[in-house]
Design an enzyme around this catalytic site. Sequence first.
Site, PDB file in Angstrom:
ATOM      1  CB  THR A  62      -1.370  -0.162   1.665  1.00 41.34           C
ATOM      2  OG1 THR A  62      -1.861  -0.755   1.216  1.00 41.34           O
ATOM      3  CG2 THR A  62      -1.602   1.229   1.513  1.00 41.34           C
ATOM      4  CB  SER A  97      47.665 -11.503  -2.895  1.00 39.80           C
ATOM      5  OG  SER A  97      47.917 -11.228  -2.342  1.00 39.80           O
TER       6      SER A  97
END
Length: 465
Positions: free
Chosen positions: A97, A314
């Site tokens: 709603t 890395s």
Amino acid sequence: MRIEKDLLGEREVPTDVYYGIHTLRALENFPISGYRVAPTLIKAIAVIKKAAAAVNTELGYLSKEKAQAIGIAADEVIGGQWQEQFVVDALQGGAGTSTNMNINEVLANRAIELLGGQRGDYNIIHPLNHVNMAQSTNDVYPTALRIAAIWLLKPLSEGCAALQDALQAKEAEFAGVIKVGRTEMQDALPVMLGQEFSAYAGAIARDRWRLHKVEERLRQAALGGTAVGTGLNADKKYIFMVNDRVRQYAGIGLARAENMIDVTQNADVFVEVSGLLKALAVNLGKMAHDFRLLSSGPRAGLGEIRLPERQAGSSIMPGKINPIIPEAINQIAFHVMAADMVIAMAAQSGQLELNPFMPLIAHHLLESLTILTNAVKMVNEFCVQGITANVERCREMLNNSVISVTALVPHIGYDLASQVARKAMEYGITVREAVIELAILPVEKIDAILDPRAMTRPGIAGAPK
């Protein structure tokens, strides 16, 4: 600030916003996730509002001037304008709603503006009396979700088709690359690398077909059923006309459900769609796991394929490249599978004439459709298309494996073949060398049986032709 009223009283609403008091209360009531309602769902609701205004005008319930203003405002929303005005959290109470009211208010205030009025002057155009005429959240919201899902299914299906094509191209490219197969992470019979990719392509092909067919399930709409599917406050002609008009504006096949009470209260169709999305996630996830295994190393792992190098892997180990695209695919798969559980729980938790958990279903279903569409495109373009085979590594590992002893079973029996395997492993020799040392078969026969390519095809290797 401007003053607006509702059932609970008066509130000040910022003058420069298009939403109103109902949206303001929802903002206060649902400070939950920060997730915005999916733009596709907002667009679908705007389509419905435009269609409803046009039909109500044709039936004499709404002036042409008001309908045109609402239609222009809806077209602007459909085109992507005013997205910043749709501020209600995607997760909310009330079966949607608050989202419906947010859109009603934005369209009303924009239409008022188009007619020369001031925002908040609902004597000109009212969010409920005019924009929401002959509608309820309970028929608008689930219908809009069906439309939005259909819109999103098409690019996902097309993405699966492109991924399938890319996998089949790799199937052909790797058709001559023979390697060790693996079952339960242990050496198994030889396969062609191309055969492995054919399996991935087959799985995605099934996903593509299932997603294409499930669209039919979503075409049954409750529009015109209003609050509980009975159609109260909607003209009988409106019920038929509005579905036709929505079909025209949305550009999809949509039909009035024969039983609008059923489609108003039951959300199982969304569970069905989600289940197929989960199946796609499972297949993508399994494929991604395989890519990570097959490319592991590059020197201390399997290393049978090479994935495209996308970025440094890395912050401490120089030269490290990680399988980031498959890893991302795995995470997406986990997310979609978890969302499927949420959708199933929400759908079965509806009570009687309505499911109040539609916002939760909508959020997860549309999110899953969106991220899976991005996933199939990503894995296709950033991973699959650039995969190469490490032919030397495949050959080396095949030669070091003793699993080819399986091909000897039809000729010498399981027990004797087990002795061959044990001898090969114990002394670090090949299966061929072990069979020769045990003097079980002539050398010519051994070579015919242990031809690895013959092991990748149906039949008994080394049998007379």
